[in-house]
Design an enzyme around this catalytic site. Sequence first.
Site, PDB file in Angstrom:
ATOM      1  N   MET A 264       0.836  -1.203   0.000  1.00 42.53           N
ATOM      2  CA  MET A 264       0.000   0.000   0.000  1.00 42.53           C
ATOM      3  C   MET A 264       0.870   1.251   0.000  1.00 42.53           C
ATOM      4  SD  MET A 264      -3.424  -0.930   2.077  1.00 42.53           S
ATOM      5  CE  MET A 264      -2.758  -0.804   3.716  1.00 42.53           C
TER       6      MET A 264
ATOM      7  N   LEU B 242       6.675   3.186   1.292  1.00 39.73           N
ATOM      8  CA  LEU B 242       7.602   2.055   1.358  1.00 39.73           C
ATOM      9  C   LEU B 242       8.740   2.284   2.346  1.00 39.73           C
ATOM     10  CD1 LEU B 242       7.897   1.127  -2.435  1.00 39.73           C
ATOM     11  CD2 LEU B 242       6.273   0.273  -0.723  1.00 39.73           C
TER      12      LEU B 242
ATOM     13  N   HIS C 274       9.263  -3.443   3.128  1.00 42.70           N
ATOM     14  CA  HIS C 274       8.800  -3.709   1.758  1.00 42.70           C
ATOM     15  C   HIS C 274       9.978  -4.064   0.851  1.00 42.70           C
ATOM     16  CE1 HIS C 274       5.678  -0.684   3.182  1.00 42.70           C
ATOM     17  NE2 HIS C 274       4.927  -1.710   2.851  1.00 42.70           N
TER      18      HIS C 274
ATOM     19  N   GLN D  11       5.979 -11.498   7.435  1.00 43.44           N
ATOM     20  CA  GLN D  11       5.477 -12.165   8.651  1.00 43.44           C
ATOM     21  C   GLN D  11       4.854 -11.167   9.624  1.00 43.44           C
ATOM     22  OE1 GLN D  11       8.245 -14.716  11.004  1.00 43.44           O
ATOM     23  NE2 GLN D  11       7.123 -13.886  12.768  1.00 43.44           N
TER      24      GLN D  11
ATOM     25  N   SER E  54       4.443   1.314   7.792  1.00 44.44           N
ATOM     26  CA  SER E  54       4.116   2.609   7.183  1.00 44.44           C
ATOM     27  C   SER E  54       3.482   3.541   8.217  1.00 44.44           C
ATOM     28  CB  SER E  54       3.162   2.413   6.009  1.00 44.44           C
ATOM     29  OG  SER E  54       3.730   1.520   5.074  1.00 44.44           O
TER      30      SER E  54
END
Length: 280
Positions: free
Chosen positions: A30, A33, A37, A150, A188
């Site tokens: 989404m 970053l 990510h 995870q 984020s």
Amino acid sequence: MLLFRQKELLKTYLNQARKTAKSVGFVPTMGALHQGHLSLIERSSADCELTVCSIFINPTQFNDPADLAKYPVTTEHDIMQLAESGADILFLPDQTEIYPEGLDYLPYYEFGYLEEILEGAYRPAHFQGVAQVMNRLLEMVQPDQLFMGQKDYQQCLIVKKLLEITERNTKLVICPTEREEDGLAMSSRNVRLNADARIRATLLHQNLLFIKKNLHTIPFPELYARCRENLFQEGFKVDYIAIAKADDLQLLNEAVDDKMIALVAAAIDEVRLIDNIMLN
Ligand code: AMP
């Protein structure tokens, strides 16, 4: 790196590329970053010939409209980071590309127990939204491997079940949680923490480590109570702190021989954070 905004162009390109590329890896995000990510991108580009990353803030997975409104958007910076990473393709669709028929009458997936507990209990319909967007993205990208973190462990199990329900032969690869130096799981949402909350946020990881250390010496109910109290004292609103079987998230009140995971969700200054660690 190529950037696609339209699914038809992306699909045409990938159909052609698949004729020569041995494998396609996919990292859905989404945006906003961070290294978490990017670690998924690195893993995908190490394992697959072609790596596709998507950035789409999926409205159907936000049970709280305020959370959606406050979700960080850093698209230009994201594109720069991706261009320097191993990503070959960025898919950056708008809402009508993903949901051309609107947000009503979306499909319902039967996840049973898995969406009733933990995140599912505190974020009604969240996992239905995750499944709705994920199924559409998978349909468009048709990856050989799907890389997920995870950190969102329950989401990984939901997507694993979605892959079974939809009979896709995409392999799900669950990658380790990337952390800041003080142990806070990268997220984020961390940018929304003020300086004081940012310092206290590391307590989530510390309490998970406390559980791991005392797993066989302190009874589970006491572990839960002590962690709740620790977090409460530091100003957290705790949604849950739990130990569960890692394969199906059956909640536990005592140790079992199977693989176990400790999970926590708590808000500090209105910023809701989640984290987990494998225990054995
Ligand atoms: P998001 O943009 O938050 O939807 O996350 C996109 C993907 O990145 C998901 O598979 C997340 O689990 C993963 N992810 C988020 N934070 C981390 C992290 N700290 N370490 C590894 N993966 C992460």
